[in-house]
Design a protein around this motif. Structure first.
Motif, PDB file in Angstrom:
ATOM      1  N   ARG A 131       0.832  -1.209   0.000  1.00  0.00           N
ATOM      2  CA  ARG A 131       0.000   0.000   0.000  1.00  0.00           C
ATOM      3  C   ARG A 131       0.860   1.250   0.000  1.00  0.00           C
ATOM      4  NH1 ARG A 131      -5.261   0.268   2.133  1.00  0.00           N
ATOM      5  NH2 ARG A 131      -4.596   2.065   3.343  1.00  0.00           N
ATOM      6  N   SER A 132       1.953   1.181   0.761  1.00  0.00           N
ATOM      7  CA  SER A 132       2.836   2.336   0.870  1.00  0.00           C
ATOM      8  C   SER A 132       3.477   2.680  -0.474  1.00  0.00           C
ATOM      9  CB  SER A 132       3.921   2.063   1.913  1.00  0.00           C
ATOM     10  OG  SER A 132       4.805   3.149   2.015  1.00  0.00           O
ATOM     11  N   SER A 133       3.812   1.664  -1.254  1.00  0.00           N
ATOM     12  CA  SER A 133       4.458   1.909  -2.552  1.00  0.00           C
ATOM     13  C   SER A 133       3.514   2.591  -3.537  1.00  0.00           C
ATOM     14  CB  SER A 133       4.963   0.591  -3.143  1.00  0.00           C
ATOM     15  OG  SER A 133       3.875  -0.266  -3.445  1.00  0.00           O
ATOM     16  N   ASP A 134       2.210   2.468  -3.305  1.00  0.00           N
ATOM     17  CA  ASP A 134       1.224   3.079  -4.193  1.00  0.00           C
ATOM     18  C   ASP A 134       0.740   4.443  -3.694  1.00  0.00           C
ATOM     19  OD1 ASP A 134       1.364   0.778  -5.745  1.00  0.00           O
ATOM     20  OD2 ASP A 134      -0.282  -0.195  -4.646  1.00  0.00           O
ATOM     21  N   ALA A 135       1.192   4.835  -2.516  1.00  0.00           N
ATOM     22  CA  ALA A 135       0.705   6.084  -1.924  1.00  0.00           C
ATOM     23  C   ALA A 135       1.461   7.284  -2.493  1.00  0.00           C
ATOM     24  CB  ALA A 135       0.867   6.040  -0.411  1.00  0.00           C
ATOM     25  N   HIS A 136       0.740   8.369  -2.723  1.00  0.00           N
ATOM     26  CA  HIS A 136       1.380   9.561  -3.281  1.00  0.00           C
ATOM     27  C   HIS A 136       1.148  10.805  -2.432  1.00  0.00           C
ATOM     28  CE1 HIS A 136       2.320   7.307  -6.883  1.00  0.00           C
ATOM     29  NE2 HIS A 136       1.049   6.931  -6.974  1.00  0.00           N
ATOM     30  N   GLU A 137       0.066  10.884  -1.718  1.00  0.00           N
ATOM     31  CA  GLU A 137      -0.214  12.076  -0.932  1.00  0.00           C
ATOM     32  C   GLU A 137      -0.970  11.703   0.338  1.00  0.00           C
ATOM     33  OE1 GLU A 137      -4.384  13.333  -3.176  1.00  0.00           O
ATOM     34  OE2 GLU A 137      -2.542  14.476  -3.556  1.00  0.00           O
ATOM     35  N   ASP A 138      -0.843  12.598   1.345  1.00  0.00           N
ATOM     36  CA  ASP A 138      -1.544  12.379   2.608  1.00  0.00           C
ATOM     37  C   ASP A 138      -3.047  12.584   2.430  1.00  0.00           C
ATOM     38  OD1 ASP A 138       0.839  11.900   3.870  1.00  0.00           O
ATOM     39  OD2 ASP A 138       1.110  13.991   4.481  1.00  0.00           O
ATOM     40  N   LYS A 139      -3.821  11.747   3.095  1.00  0.00           N
ATOM     41  CA  LYS A 139      -5.278  11.850   3.014  1.00  0.00           C
ATOM     42  C   LYS A 139      -5.838  12.152   4.402  1.00  0.00           C
ATOM     43  CE  LYS A 139      -5.394   8.264  -0.573  1.00  0.00           C
ATOM     44  NZ  LYS A 139      -5.904   6.910  -0.926  1.00  0.00           N
ATOM     45  N   PRO A 140      -6.907  12.942   4.491  1.00  0.00           N
ATOM     46  CA  PRO A 140      -7.548  13.161   5.796  1.00  0.00           C
ATOM     47  C   PRO A 140      -8.207  11.879   6.279  1.00  0.00           C
ATOM     48  CG  PRO A 140      -8.851  14.146   4.037  1.00  0.00           C
ATOM     49  CD  PRO A 140      -7.569  13.688   3.405  1.00  0.00           C
ATOM     50  N   LEU A 141      -8.061  11.584   7.554  1.00  0.00           N
ATOM     51  CA  LEU A 141      -8.630  10.378   8.137  1.00  0.00           C
ATOM     52  C   LEU A 141      -9.780  10.736   9.066  1.00  0.00           C
ATOM     53  CD1 LEU A 141      -5.834   9.346   7.120  1.00  0.00           C
ATOM     54  CD2 LEU A 141      -5.781   7.843   9.103  1.00  0.00           C
ATOM     55  N   PRO A 142     -10.793   9.862   9.199  1.00  0.00           N
ATOM     56  CA  PRO A 142     -11.902  10.106  10.154  1.00  0.00           C
ATOM     57  C   PRO A 142     -11.386   9.948  11.585  1.00  0.00           C
ATOM     58  CG  PRO A 142     -12.118   7.937   9.153  1.00  0.00           C
ATOM     59  CD  PRO A 142     -10.967   8.611   8.456  1.00  0.00           C
ATOM     60  N   LEU A 143     -11.232  11.047  12.299  1.00  0.00           N
ATOM     61  CA  LEU A 143     -10.493  11.042  13.558  1.00  0.00           C
ATOM     62  C   LEU A 143     -11.225  10.327  14.692  1.00  0.00           C
ATOM     63  CD1 LEU A 143      -8.969  14.639  13.510  1.00  0.00           C
ATOM     64  CD2 LEU A 143      -8.016  12.497  12.636  1.00  0.00           C
ATOM     65  N   MET A 169      -0.689  -0.410  13.553  1.00  0.00           N
ATOM     66  CA  MET A 169      -0.419  -0.130  12.148  1.00  0.00           C
ATOM     67  C   MET A 169      -1.594  -0.562  11.270  1.00  0.00           C
ATOM     68  SD  MET A 169       3.599  -1.261  11.908  1.00  0.00           S
ATOM     69  CE  MET A 169       3.825  -0.665  10.239  1.00  0.00           C
ATOM     70  N   THR A 170      -2.172  -1.703  11.585  1.00  0.00           N
ATOM     71  CA  THR A 170      -3.299  -2.201  10.791  1.00  0.00           C
ATOM     72  C   THR A 170      -4.498  -1.273  10.913  1.00  0.00           C
ATOM     73  OG1 THR A 170      -2.543  -4.481  11.128  1.00  0.00           O
ATOM     74  CG2 THR A 170      -4.812  -4.176  10.393  1.00  0.00           C
ATOM     75  N   ALA A 171      -4.788  -0.818  12.141  1.00  0.00           N
ATOM     76  CA  ALA A 171      -5.913   0.097  12.349  1.00  0.00           C
ATOM     77  C   ALA A 171      -5.717   1.387  11.555  1.00  0.00           C
ATOM     78  CB  ALA A 171      -6.066   0.405  13.836  1.00  0.00           C
ATOM     79  N   LEU A 172      -4.518   1.935  11.618  1.00  0.00           N
ATOM     80  CA  LEU A 172      -4.233   3.165  10.881  1.00  0.00           C
ATOM     81  C   LEU A 172      -4.368   2.948   9.379  1.00  0.00           C
ATOM     82  CD1 LEU A 172      -1.139   4.318  12.956  1.00  0.00           C
ATOM     83  CD2 LEU A 172      -3.304   5.552  12.802  1.00  0.00           C
ATOM     84  N   ALA A 173      -3.883   1.804   8.901  1.00  0.00           N
ATOM     85  CA  ALA A 173      -3.951   1.511   7.463  1.00  0.00           C
ATOM     86  C   ALA A 173      -5.391   1.330   7.002  1.00  0.00           C
ATOM     87  CB  ALA A 173      -3.131   0.259   7.143  1.00  0.00           C
ATOM     88  N   LEU A 174      -6.190   0.662   7.812  1.00  0.00           N
ATOM     89  CA  LEU A 174      -7.589   0.437   7.438  1.00  0.00           C
ATOM     90  C   LEU A 174      -8.372   1.741   7.341  1.00  0.00           C
ATOM     91  CD1 LEU A 174      -8.403  -2.744   9.552  1.00  0.00           C
ATOM     92  CD2 LEU A 174      -8.104  -2.603   7.076  1.00  0.00           C
ATOM     93  N   GLY A 176      -6.996   4.450   6.209  1.00  0.00           N
ATOM     94  CA  GLY A 176      -6.529   5.212   5.058  1.00  0.00           C
ATOM     95  C   GLY A 176      -5.101   5.713   5.100  1.00  0.00           C
ATOM     96  N   LEU A 177      -4.362   5.487   6.201  1.00  0.00           N
ATOM     97  CA  LEU A 177      -2.964   5.896   6.236  1.00  0.00           C
ATOM     98  C   LEU A 177      -2.140   4.871   5.452  1.00  0.00           C
ATOM     99  CD1 LEU A 177      -1.086   8.068   7.398  1.00  0.00           C
ATOM    100  CD2 LEU A 177      -0.643   6.543   9.315  1.00  0.00           C
ATOM    101  N   GLU A 178      -1.377   5.326   4.464  1.00  0.00           N
ATOM    102  CA  GLU A 178      -0.754   4.396   3.527  1.00  0.00           C
ATOM    103  C   GLU A 178       0.769   4.386   3.568  1.00  0.00           C
ATOM    104  OE1 GLU A 178      -2.445   5.643  -0.167  1.00  0.00           O
ATOM    105  OE2 GLU A 178      -4.264   4.458   0.098  1.00  0.00           O
ATOM    106  N   LYS A 179       1.390   5.465   3.992  1.00  0.00           N
ATOM    107  CA  LYS A 179       2.848   5.547   3.931  1.00  0.00           C
ATOM    108  C   LYS A 179       3.483   4.760   5.077  1.00  0.00           C
ATOM    109  CE  LYS A 179       2.856   9.982   1.525  1.00  0.00           C
ATOM    110  NZ  LYS A 179       3.270  11.403   1.552  1.00  0.00           N
ATOM    111  N   MET A 180       4.387   3.842   4.733  1.00  0.00           N
ATOM    112  CA  MET A 180       4.935   2.911   5.704  1.00  0.00           C
ATOM    113  C   MET A 180       5.707   3.627   6.814  1.00  0.00           C
ATOM    114  SD  MET A 180       4.846  -0.292   6.330  1.00  0.00           S
ATOM    115  CE  MET A 180       5.588  -1.403   7.508  1.00  0.00           C
ATOM    116  N   HIS A 181       6.489   4.640   6.462  1.00  0.00           N
ATOM    117  CA  HIS A 181       7.291   5.311   7.482  1.00  0.00           C
ATOM    118  C   HIS A 181       6.405   6.067   8.472  1.00  0.00           C
ATOM    119  CE1 HIS A 181       6.815   8.238   4.217  1.00  0.00           C
ATOM    120  NE2 HIS A 181       6.918   9.179   5.128  1.00  0.00           N
ATOM    121  N   GLU A 182       5.262   6.577   7.991  1.00  0.00           N
ATOM    122  CA  GLU A 182       4.325   7.244   8.895  1.00  0.00           C
ATOM    123  C   GLU A 182       3.604   6.235   9.781  1.00  0.00           C
ATOM    124  OE1 GLU A 182       3.259  11.078   6.011  1.00  0.00           O
ATOM    125  OE2 GLU A 182       1.782   9.491   6.336  1.00  0.00           O
ATOM    126  N   LEU A 183       3.234   5.095   9.216  1.00  0.00           N
ATOM    127  CA  LEU A 183       2.616   4.023  10.008  1.00  0.00           C
ATOM    128  C   LEU A 183       3.543   3.576  11.128  1.00  0.00           C
ATOM    129  CD1 LEU A 183       1.082   1.831   7.158  1.00  0.00           C
ATOM    130  CD2 LEU A 183      -0.209   2.915   8.991  1.00  0.00           C
TER     131      LEU A 183
END
Length: 259
Positions: A131-143, A169-174, A176-183
């Motif tokens: 998922r991280s390799s396909d990510a290009h920009e930060d997205k807003p997440l439902p807080l 990490m799984t919760a964050l990814a589900l 919408g957070l996609e960048k591995m280093h941010e996860l």
């Protein structure tokens, strides 16, 4: 004489176990599978053993946060910190109110669940990297939904904690957070703050056996330094297998002991 010799062996075993735990945490994680049973084996009551082990291993998490601070998503940080504090404190309070015998009978199940969680973290990590390799920009997440999802995970960290990192990490990814280093940065931060909240709760309640805690803290730190030197030279899958097998063996031992 025999009592003195036994006491020395207790300290030696704690030193060795803490060093191994530090190495494991630096290389793959799962050091609690060694250090927590070591606390129990030298006669520390189950709840005090878990609390003391949490305090002893926490400094290693702080150094990881410092190293990853530049990768933190600042817009998500208040949610992650809030869930971590509330979950960590509440988990620690529930642990302290659990009867010793009840927690002792929960130990093998907790170790087994943590081992299985650790075992499936490999495929989940590969999915996250894809998922991280396909990510290009930060997205807003439902807080708010994110906070409610992280809360029980952080509660588990405050109560026991082993194997919970990839759940964060799984919760964050589900969501919408996609960048591995941010996860990874948010995972380490959530675990560190959840455990710190539990640490303060344990300290104020007087649940820490300090002479064991300080020994474990020092030698886990030494083990962490040594493990960090070799972490990149070993196969991640081999390390994960070692951790999972260790956790399952410890769980089997406590099933046998409690039976």
């Amino acid at each position: 004489m025999l009592l003195s010799l036994s006491s020395h062996w207790h300290f030696i075993w704690l030193v060795v176990a803490s060093f191994i735990a530090g190495v494991m945490n630096a290389m793959a994680g799962g050091g609690s599978f060694i250090s927590f049973p070591a606390m129990l084996s030298i006669g520390v009551p189950p709840i005090q053993a878990n609390a003391t082990n949490t305090v002893a291993l926490w400094p290693g998490q702080l150094t990881s946060v410092a190293a990853l601070r530049k990768d933190l998503r600042l817009d998500l940080l208040p949610v992650v910190l809030g869930a971590s504090v509330v979950g960590g404190v509440s988990g620690a309070i529930v642990l302290l109110r659990t009867k010793q015998v009840t927690f002792l009978h929960m130990v093998p199940w907790l170790l087994l669940v943590a081992s299985l969680l650790f075992g499936i973290s490999g495929p989940v990590s590969r999915w996250l990297k894809q998922r991280s390799s396909d990510a290009h920009e930060d997205k807003p997440l439902p807080l708010i939904p994110l906070a409610l999802t992280l809360l029980p995970v952080c509660f588990y960290i405050g109560y026991f904690g082993a194997g919970a990192g990839f759940l964060i990490m799984t919760a964050l990814a589900l969501f919408g957070l996609e960048k591995m280093h941010e996860l990874n940065a948010l995972k380490v931060t959530a675990a560190c703050v959840s455990n710190l909240s539990a640490v303060f709760t344990f300290i104020f309640s007087g649940a820490i056996i300090w002479h064991y805690c300080l020994i474990s803290m020092v030698f886990a730190g030494v083990g962490g330094y040594v493990g960090a030197q070799y972490a990149r030279k070993m196969s991640a899958e081999v390390l994960r297998t070692i951790v999972v097998v260790t956790g399952c063996l410890m769980a089997a031992y406590f099933f046998w002991r409690n039976g």
